[in-house]
Motif scaffolding. Sequence first.
Motif, short mmCIF file in Angstrom:
data_model
loop_
_atom_site.label_atom_id
_atom_site.label_comp_id
_atom_site.label_asym_id
_atom_site.label_seq_id
_atom_site.Cartn_x
_atom_site.Cartn_y
_atom_site.Cartn_z
N ARG A 46 0.83 -1.20 0.00
CA ARG A 46 0.00 0.00 0.00
C ARG A 46 0.87 1.26 0.00
N THR A 47 1.98 1.19 0.71
CA THR A 47 2.82 2.38 0.85
C THR A 47 3.93 2.47 -0.20
N ARG A 48 4.08 1.42 -1.00
CA ARG A 48 5.17 1.42 -1.99
C ARG A 48 4.74 0.58 -3.17
N ARG A 49 4.46 1.23 -4.31
CA ARG A 49 3.93 0.50 -5.46
C ARG A 49 5.02 0.07 -6.44
N THR A 50 6.03 0.90 -6.60
CA THR A 50 7.10 0.57 -7.55
C THR A 50 8.45 0.99 -6.98
N VAL A 51 9.49 0.30 -7.48
CA VAL A 51 10.89 0.70 -7.24
C VAL A 51 11.52 0.69 -8.62
N GLY A 52 11.78 1.87 -9.21
CA GLY A 52 12.07 1.91 -10.63
C GLY A 52 10.86 1.32 -11.35
N ALA A 53 11.09 0.47 -12.34
CA ALA A 53 9.98 -0.20 -13.03
C ALA A 53 9.57 -1.50 -12.32
N TRP A 54 10.28 -1.89 -11.26
CA TRP A 54 9.92 -3.11 -10.53
C TRP A 54 8.59 -2.87 -9.83
N CYS A 55 7.60 -3.73 -10.09
CA CYS A 55 6.27 -3.49 -9.51
C CYS A 55 5.73 -4.69 -8.76
N PHE A 56 6.51 -5.76 -8.66
CA PHE A 56 6.01 -6.98 -8.00
C PHE A 56 7.21 -7.81 -7.59
N VAL A 57 7.22 -8.27 -6.34
CA VAL A 57 8.29 -9.15 -5.85
C VAL A 57 7.66 -10.22 -4.95
N GLU A 264 7.77 6.83 -14.15
CA GLU A 264 6.96 8.06 -14.12
C GLU A 264 5.52 7.82 -14.56
N GLU A 265 5.26 6.71 -15.28
CA GLU A 265 3.90 6.49 -15.76
C GLU A 265 3.05 5.88 -14.65
N PRO A 266 1.80 6.33 -14.50
CA PRO A 266 0.93 5.74 -13.47
C PRO A 266 0.61 4.29 -13.82
N VAL A 267 0.86 3.39 -12.89
CA VAL A 267 0.68 1.97 -13.15
C VAL A 267 -0.59 1.48 -12.46
#
Length: 314
Positions: A46-57, A264-267
Motif C-alpha cells: 500500500r505504501t510502496r507500489r514501484t521501485v524503478g519499473a519493478w512493480c512486483f516481488v 513516471e507512468e501511473p501503473v
Amino acid sequence: MSGPVTAKDVPPVGEVATPAPPEIEITPSRSTEVGGLPVRRALPRRTRRTVGAWCFVDHMGPVELGDGPGIAVGPHPHMGLQTVTWLLAGEVLHTDSLGSEQLIRPGQLNLMTAGHGVAHAEIGVRAPGREVHGVQLWLAQPSSTREGAAAFEHHGTLPTVELGRGAVATVVVGELGGVASPARRDTDHVGIDLDLRPSGTRENFVALRPDYEYAIVVLQGSVATGGSVIEPGHLAYLGEGRDELALSTTEPSRALLIGGRPFEEPVLMWWNFVARAQDEITDAQRSWARGDERFGVVPSSLDRIEVAAPPWAT
Ligand code: MN
C-alpha cells in the motif's frame, strides 16, 4: 497556528541545502500463497507500489516439494509486464503460449515479456529432499513496448562481480561497475543478486547510481546496512540519491538489490495485468475468459486459471 512557509522551512534562493542521506524504510511483506506455495509479497505494498519499473516481488520458499502440493501454477495470462524468475534452489519448468519450454535452475534467468499478451504455466520439479527457493519479480513495461509483441528469453549464465571477502554480485538485469547482463531491458533499471559471506564489522560496497531508487529484499540470512538489519520477509527501500551501498553480515546471506529510474507512468495493476486504465484490464480479462487468440494457448496438463470480471466491470 499555520502560517506562510519561512526560511526555516525552505532555504532562501541561492542557498544550497545539503540533502540528508535518505532513511531506510523497512516494510513487512504480505504472506500469501501462489500455486500451493506460501510466498512473501514484498511489492506492491500500500505504501510502496514501484521501485524503478519493478512493480512486483514474490519470495517463495524455501520449501521441500517432496510430498506437498509443490508449485503448480496453471496457464494464466499477463500483459504490460516482464516476469523475472530467479532461483536459489530447485528447478521450475516454464511453458508459454509462444511455444517456449524451459527448465530453470539456480543462477539462471527466465525473462518473459508480455507486451500486449502472453500466457504461461510454471511447475516445480519434485525430487525427494529437494527444496525450491526463489523469487519472481515483475517489471512494468513502458508505453513504448507494452502494447508490443510478447517474447521469452533464458540466460543460462550471467556475469558476476567480485565484491571482496568472498562476496559475489550476479548481474541479473542491467549493469554493475561496467559489467552488463545480456538480458533485455525496456526501462533503465537493475537487478543484482548479492551472495554475502560473514564479514564481521567490515563491509562490502556496491556502487549505486544517485538517479536510481533502490530496494533490498533479503532471501536468506540477514544483511546490515546503515544501522538497520534486514531479514527475509521485508522490503528495505533505500530511496534515491545514493552512490554507494555498504553491507555487512554475520552469516552466509543472499539478497536481491533492485533499482531503477523512478517509473513516471501511473501503473494500474489488477490480477496478472499491468495497465494504465481500467478499460484495458476489462478487455484483457474478457479475452482470457473467451479464450481468444490474444493470449494464445499454453501446452500444459494443468487447468487454466480463471478470474471473474474486475469489480468496476460488473
Ligand atoms: Mn505468471
